[in-house]
Write an enzyme that holds these catalytic residues in place. Structure first.
Site, PDB file in Angstrom:
ATOM      1  N   GLU A  69      47.093  69.534  64.583  1.00  0.00           N
ATOM      2  CA  GLU A  69      48.233  69.651  63.675  1.00  0.00           C
ATOM      3  C   GLU A  69      49.473  70.285  64.329  1.00  0.00           C
ATOM      4  O   GLU A  69      49.914  71.365  63.946  1.00  0.00           O
ATOM      5  CB  GLU A  69      47.827  70.440  62.428  1.00  0.00           C
ATOM      6  CG  GLU A  69      46.723  69.763  61.636  1.00  0.00           C
ATOM      7  CD  GLU A  69      46.464  70.426  60.287  1.00  0.00           C
ATOM      8  OE1 GLU A  69      47.126  71.432  59.966  1.00  0.00           O
ATOM      9  OE2 GLU A  69      45.597  69.936  59.553  1.00  0.00           O
ATOM     10  N   GLU A 124      39.604  66.216  59.691  1.00  0.00           N
ATOM     11  CA  GLU A 124      39.527  67.322  58.740  1.00  0.00           C
ATOM     12  C   GLU A 124      39.796  66.798  57.340  1.00  0.00           C
ATOM     13  O   GLU A 124      40.686  65.969  57.135  1.00  0.00           O
ATOM     14  CB  GLU A 124      40.552  68.438  59.020  1.00  0.00           C
ATOM     15  CG  GLU A 124      40.195  69.390  60.132  1.00  0.00           C
ATOM     16  CD  GLU A 124      41.211  70.536  60.253  1.00  0.00           C
ATOM     17  OE1 GLU A 124      41.824  70.912  59.236  1.00  0.00           O
ATOM     18  OE2 GLU A 124      41.393  71.032  61.377  1.00  0.00           O
TER      19      GLU A 124
END
Length: 453
Positions: free
Chosen positions: A174, A362
């Site tokens: 991320e 995720e």
């Protein structure tokens, strides 16, 4: 969404080669921050600043995974997971970020990898999951272009030490959160604020993303290499042109910013003209250096985003309309529960010609768990997983090349600025005693994954 259909999911619907696992991050679970030669990370420093972390929590002990990893991996195996994603703490193996190697840190990850293999669990390494060595932040951190060299040195070390047994590699986790929360709003470590930080950090992250991929490709024969991007399906609040344009700008930042440079498409300035200013940080040949042919892209989706035009937010000219204002279902974090958004974002990414495989690297949810008589009845979390998995299956059946799913997370952990207040785990942790209790959502996964294929 058909609740009945989602609750009747079968593992065999996804195919025998679909990969099932859990995801974790070093700083969130390891603890042992001052043991065996580990250096400080930016999160160690940040969590010492009063008020930065909810309840002034810190990760000095966290889940004590550094000492209890065998126990936790055994739990993962018990629940039926065959893939385990973890990250390397850069400062545990290179305490100063570069230079002297800490062999005790290397030894820990070797023991962890070997234990995975002994349990027939496939290890996945994430090279960078937010915990930059403080020593490198003191030298400018992600704002300093030298970080491309620092990151390559670190990646060379990881591939040399672990590449003989680890095939699956995720370069960055991320990166948008690093640039936006860490260097622009200051809500995450290192707590820097100011839009002037954003563009150089974005560019250096993008360069490292590609350079890291090239280093792993060069050093690890047969490696399966990806990078993990946070992404949210973006919807305009109304059908007005201004709201639609705001949604395009949000989509450029949240979904396009780090994948398109890697694919050779450049930064998405077509939707967000401010990104044209990144040119001042570009050097000759950077456009080529930003590109890397990833084997897969990790999709990390937790919620959808609804935005509207706002005159009060210069540069972006948009504001999010939270789930609470729209009476939309939400998790304990206030994040909208939107399983259809998972389907939409998988479709969106599958349209890129340069993306081969997709791994949902995720996905999960925080709810207010209550431990009662040795049980955690977290039916909301179970329903969340069922509904999101149903939409992943829909996308797969509609032609999206999604190859695996890594649930966030195996255990409750240190949830960054939320401290220990937000629980995402399939396994509950009493952070006073370190006692583990499998939640009912974890038991659901065990039934789902251990059922006859």
């Amino acid at each position: 969404m058909n609740q009945k259909m989602s609750s009747q999911l079968s593992r065999k619907d996804f195919g025998n080669d679909f990969r099932w696992g859990t995801a974790t991050a070093s700083f969130q679970i390891e603890g042992a921050v001052k043991e065996d030669g580990r250096g400080l990370s930016i999160w160690d420093t940040f969590s010492r600043i009063p008020g930065k972390i909810k309840n002034n929590d810190n990760a000095d002990v966290a889940c004590n995974f550094y000492h209890l990893y065998e126990n936790d991996l055994a739990l993962a195996a018990q629940l039926g997971f065959k893939e385990f994603r973890f990250s390397i703490s850069w400062s545990r193996i290179l305490p100063a970020g570069t230079g002297n190697i800490n062999r005790k840190g290397i030894d820990f990850y070797n023991r962890l990898i070997d234990q995975c293999l002994q349990l027939k669990i496939t290890p996945w390494i994430t090279l960078y999951h937010w915990d930059l060595p403080q020593a490198l932040e003191d030298r400018g951190g992600w704002k300093n272009r030298e970080i491309v060299n620092w990151f390559q040195e670190y990646t060379e070390l990881c591939t040399a030490e672990f590449g003989d047994r680890v095939r699956n590699w995720i370069i960055l986790n991320e990166p948008m959160a690093v640039a936006g929360l860490g260097y622009t709003t200051g809500l995450h470590a290192p707590g820097k604020k100011g839009l002037f930080n954003f563009l150089p950090v974005v560019h250096h992250l993008s360069l490292c993303q590609a350079e890291g991929g090239r280093t792993v490709r060069r050093n690890v024969p047969g490696a399966y290499i990806g990078t993990a991007v946070s992404c949210s399906f973006v919807k305009p609040y109304t059908g007005s042109l201004r709201d639609k344009m705001a949604a395009k700008r949000a989509d450029a930042l949240l979904n396009r910013l780090f994948i398109e440079p890697a694919l050779g498409l450049g930064y998405p300035a077509d939707a967000f003209s401010y990104l044209n200013n990144i040119e001042k940080y570009m050097q000759p040949d950077d456009r080529e250096k930003l590109q890397f042919d990833f084997d897969f892209i990790g999709i990390q989706n937790y919620f959808s985003v609804v935005v509207k035009h706002s005159w009060l937010k210069p540069v972006l000219w948009l504001a999010e309309v939270p789930a609470s204002r729209r009476n939309a279902p939400a998790t304990a974090m206030g994040w909208e529960i939107d399983p259809e958004g998972m389907y939409q974002i998988l479709q969106q990414f599958s349209k890129y010609k340069g993306i081969k495989d997709i791994i949902v690297s995720e996905n999960g949810a925080a709810f207010k768990d209550v431990l009662s008589n040795g049980q955690i009845e977290d039916s909301e979390r179970t329903a969340f997983f069922q509904q999101y998995l149903y939409n992943i299956l829909r996308a797969k059946q509609d032609g999206v090349n999604v190859k695996g799913y890594l649930a966030w997370s195996l255990t409750d952990n240190f949830e960054w600025a939320e401290g220990y207040a937000a629980r995402f785990g399939l396994v509950h942790i009493d952070f006073d005693t370190q006692e583990r209790t499998v939640k009912n959502s974890g038991k659901w996964f065990a039934d789902f994954l251990n059922a006859e294929k």
